[in-house]
Design a protein around this motif. Structure first.
Motif, PDB file in Angstrom:
ATOM      1  N   GLU A  61      -4.193   0.777   5.076  1.00  0.00           N
ATOM      2  CA  GLU A  61      -4.485   0.010   3.857  1.00  0.00           C
ATOM      3  C   GLU A  61      -4.983   0.947   2.746  1.00  0.00           C
ATOM      4  O   GLU A  61      -4.574   0.830   1.597  1.00  0.00           O
ATOM      5  CB  GLU A  61      -5.556  -1.037   4.195  1.00  0.00           C
ATOM      6  N   GLU A  62      -5.837   1.873   3.169  1.00  0.00           N
ATOM      7  CA  GLU A  62      -6.355   2.830   2.192  1.00  0.00           C
ATOM      8  C   GLU A  62      -5.228   3.661   1.590  1.00  0.00           C
ATOM      9  O   GLU A  62      -5.173   3.917   0.375  1.00  0.00           O
ATOM     10  CB  GLU A  62      -7.389   3.729   2.875  1.00  0.00           C
ATOM     11  N   TRP A  83      -0.602   2.765  -4.624  1.00  0.00           N
ATOM     12  CA  TRP A  83      -0.571   1.840  -5.772  1.00  0.00           C
ATOM     13  C   TRP A  83      -1.292   2.442  -6.974  1.00  0.00           C
ATOM     14  O   TRP A  83      -0.809   2.358  -8.104  1.00  0.00           O
ATOM     15  CB  TRP A  83      -1.227   0.515  -5.402  1.00  0.00           C
ATOM     16  N   ARG A  84      -2.430   3.017  -6.722  1.00  0.00           N
ATOM     17  CA  ARG A  84      -3.211   3.596  -7.820  1.00  0.00           C
ATOM     18  C   ARG A  84      -2.436   4.728  -8.506  1.00  0.00           C
ATOM     19  O   ARG A  84      -2.430   4.858  -9.736  1.00  0.00           O
ATOM     20  CB  ARG A  84      -4.547   4.131  -7.295  1.00  0.00           C
ATOM     21  N   PHE A 101       0.275   3.156 -10.620  1.00  0.00           N
ATOM     22  CA  PHE A 101      -0.239   2.544 -11.847  1.00  0.00           C
ATOM     23  C   PHE A 101      -0.739   3.592 -12.827  1.00  0.00           C
ATOM     24  O   PHE A 101      -0.583   3.432 -14.049  1.00  0.00           O
ATOM     25  CB  PHE A 101      -1.365   1.564 -11.513  1.00  0.00           C
ATOM     26  N   ARG A 117      -2.096   2.732   1.303  1.00  0.00           N
ATOM     27  CA  ARG A 117      -1.286   1.879   0.407  1.00  0.00           C
ATOM     28  C   ARG A 117      -1.993   1.726  -0.950  1.00  0.00           C
ATOM     29  O   ARG A 117      -1.367   1.799  -2.011  1.00  0.00           O
ATOM     30  CB  ARG A 117      -1.083   0.507   1.060  1.00  0.00           C
ATOM     31  N   VAL A 118      -3.301   1.513  -0.891  1.00  0.00           N
ATOM     32  CA  VAL A 118      -4.065   1.382  -2.145  1.00  0.00           C
ATOM     33  C   VAL A 118      -3.958   2.651  -2.969  1.00  0.00           C
ATOM     34  O   VAL A 118      -3.759   2.605  -4.189  1.00  0.00           O
ATOM     35  CB  VAL A 118      -5.546   1.061  -1.814  1.00  0.00           C
TER      36      VAL A 118
END
Lengths: 262, 219
Positions: A29-30, A36-37, A40, A32-33
């Protein structure tokens, strides 16, 4: 790698790969985050660059347009100065045009009285004699003349009053009333005069008010006849012919005056 | 909601992008685009105005370069509506057309022009005349006008044909003569007729022509 051998006559090799992920779900999860960051951040950077680029481009365009505007304003100012230098010419041309319009306005009701007398003489039969006549044109209310010089009012503001006629119900366009008197050999001759006057384009509504005889001698008559708009001379109707200047040029002059005053 | 989750990160990131785009549009791109549009319209309007002024200037220069037609028109109009009553010239013109009509000099028994009286502006209807030939519609004193009317009464002794020719002459006079009334009456048993005419002539101040240096200034 594990190779399985089948008992079939043809050899078939099946490759099977397998792996074991030992990372825990929160690490996934970390990750994936973090991805994403990163995406973005890149997107934000691209957006800021696009906005800055668009703004810079528009500023350049704005500067060009403002330069064009300043140039056009300078041109207009220069042209206005040169037009102002020629103001006396414009004033002179306008004055001449105004004078020609005044002539047309004042003389619009000019009547060709010589043609009236000629038509009356033509209508007078043998044996009759006109001894007196009188015509006094009424004062009009002013004729309206279109900017192009045309006059649509048929009677041009002249309205004849007090001219009697044989048909009390007729609505006629007449501009004046001729009162006349004379002598004739007999009343038949007076009747011929009435018929001839009615037939002439210059006249309308002839009417005899009195016929008298003196001991069997000639008949003395008196009456009236109206003048039709056909007797307008029209000499001053065409400004171009009057001045030698074309209507187009005069209109241009008027337009320029109007524009110049804005 | 866990803000450190992937979905929350995606949501927040999208919102930040949208907010940045909105701020960029509202604060930077939008106002600049609007100003570009305004300035472009102003420039187009200024260009149109320059084109119109150039057209006017071209016409004026053409007029200034060739004022001959206008000057001829002004001279012709000054004959129709002269700058003064010019009584000697008027008497001469009337005498000339009377001679051509067949009247002897003594047949013009009356020729009475009134003093020119200013007309009210704008141009009023043609003046009516009273019995003594005076102007009934003269403008009141003090009314500014660039036109004045002069009523004229005349009486002539002659035949019917002479009367007709006299009226024809008045219609063709160089000076505009607006006949308002005509009366013919027989004199006794003879064929002689007494003709009374009343009418109006107009007086207008001359239009001053521009000086030569004024016509060549914008060449």
């Amino acid at each position: 790698m594990i190779i399985l051998k089948d008992r079939s006559p043809t050899d078939t090799q099946v490759e099977v790969s397998s792996s074991v992920n030992l990372l825990s779900p929160w690490v996934h999860e970390e990750l994936r985050v973090r991805r994403w960051r990163q995406r973005f951040a890149l997107g934000l950077l691209a957006l800021v660059v696009a906005i800055a680029g668009g703004w810079a481009y528009e500023r350049i365009v704005l500067a060009q347009v403002e330069a064009d505007l300043r140039g056009e304003e300078a041109t207009a100012e220069s042209l206005q100065g040169r037009i102002a230098d020629l103001a006396p010419v414009q004033t002179y041309v306008d004055g001449v045009d105004r004078r020609s319009r005044a002539v047309q306005q004042q003389m619009a009701t000019d009547v060709a009285f010589s043609e009236v007398l000629e038509a009356l003489a033509d209508a007078t039969p043998g044996g009759a004699r006109i001894e007196s006549l009188s015509v006094d044109l009424p004062t009009g209310v002013g004729v309206t003349i279109a900017p192009d010089g045309t006059i649509t009012d048929v009677t041009r503001g002249l309205v004849a009053a007090g001219c009697p006629g044989p048909d009390p119900f007729a609505v006629l366009e007449v501009i004046g009333c001729v009162t006349l008197s004379g002598t004739a050999a007999d009343r038949g001759t007076v009747g011929q005069l009435v018929i001839s006057l009615a037939a002439a384009k210059e006249f309308s509504e002839p009417f005899i008010t009195t016929t008298t005889t003196d001991e069997g001698a000639s008949v003395t008559f008196s009456g009236s006849v109206a003048l039709t708009p056909k007797v307008f001379s029209g000499r001053y109707d065409d400004r171009a012919a009057l001045t030698g200047l074309s209507d187009e040029a005069a209109d241009e002059t008027s337009d320029e005056s109007g524009e110049g005053s804005e | 909601m866990n803000l450190r989750s992937a979905s929350a990160t995606a949501l927040i990131g999208s919102l930040v992008l949208l907010l940045t785009a909105a701020l960029g549009w509202v604060l930077l791109l939008g106002p600049t685009l609007a100003r570009v549009g305004e300035q472009r319209e102003a420039a187009e309007a200024a260009a149109d105005r320059s084109a119109l002024l150039a057209l006017q200037l071209g016409r004026l220069q053409a007029k200034a370069g060739d004022l001959g037609d206008t000057e001829r028109a002004e001279r012709r109009l000054a004959e129709l509506f002269p700058p003064t009553a010019d009584q000697p010239g008027f008497f001469e013109q009337i005498g000339e057309i009377a001679r051509e009509a067949g009247y002897a000099p003594g047949d013009i028994t009356t020729l009475s022009p009134s003093a020119p009286a200013p007309l009210a502006a704008p141009a009023p209807p043609p003046p009516s005349t009273t019995g003594d030939g005076s102007a009934a519609e003269a403008a009141p004193a003090g009314v500014p006008s660039d036109l004045a009317v002069q009523t004229v009464a005349m009486t002539l002794e002659g035949g019917y044909d002479e009367a007709r020719r006299m009226l024809r002459g008045l219609e063709r006079l160089d000076r505009a003569f607006l006949v308002r009334s005509v009366a013919l009456s027989a004199s006794g048993d003879s064929s002689s007729l007494t003709m009374s005419i009343s009418g109006a002539t107009y007086v207008a101040p001359p239009v001053p022509a521009p000086a030569a240096d004024e016509t060549s200034q914008a060449g």
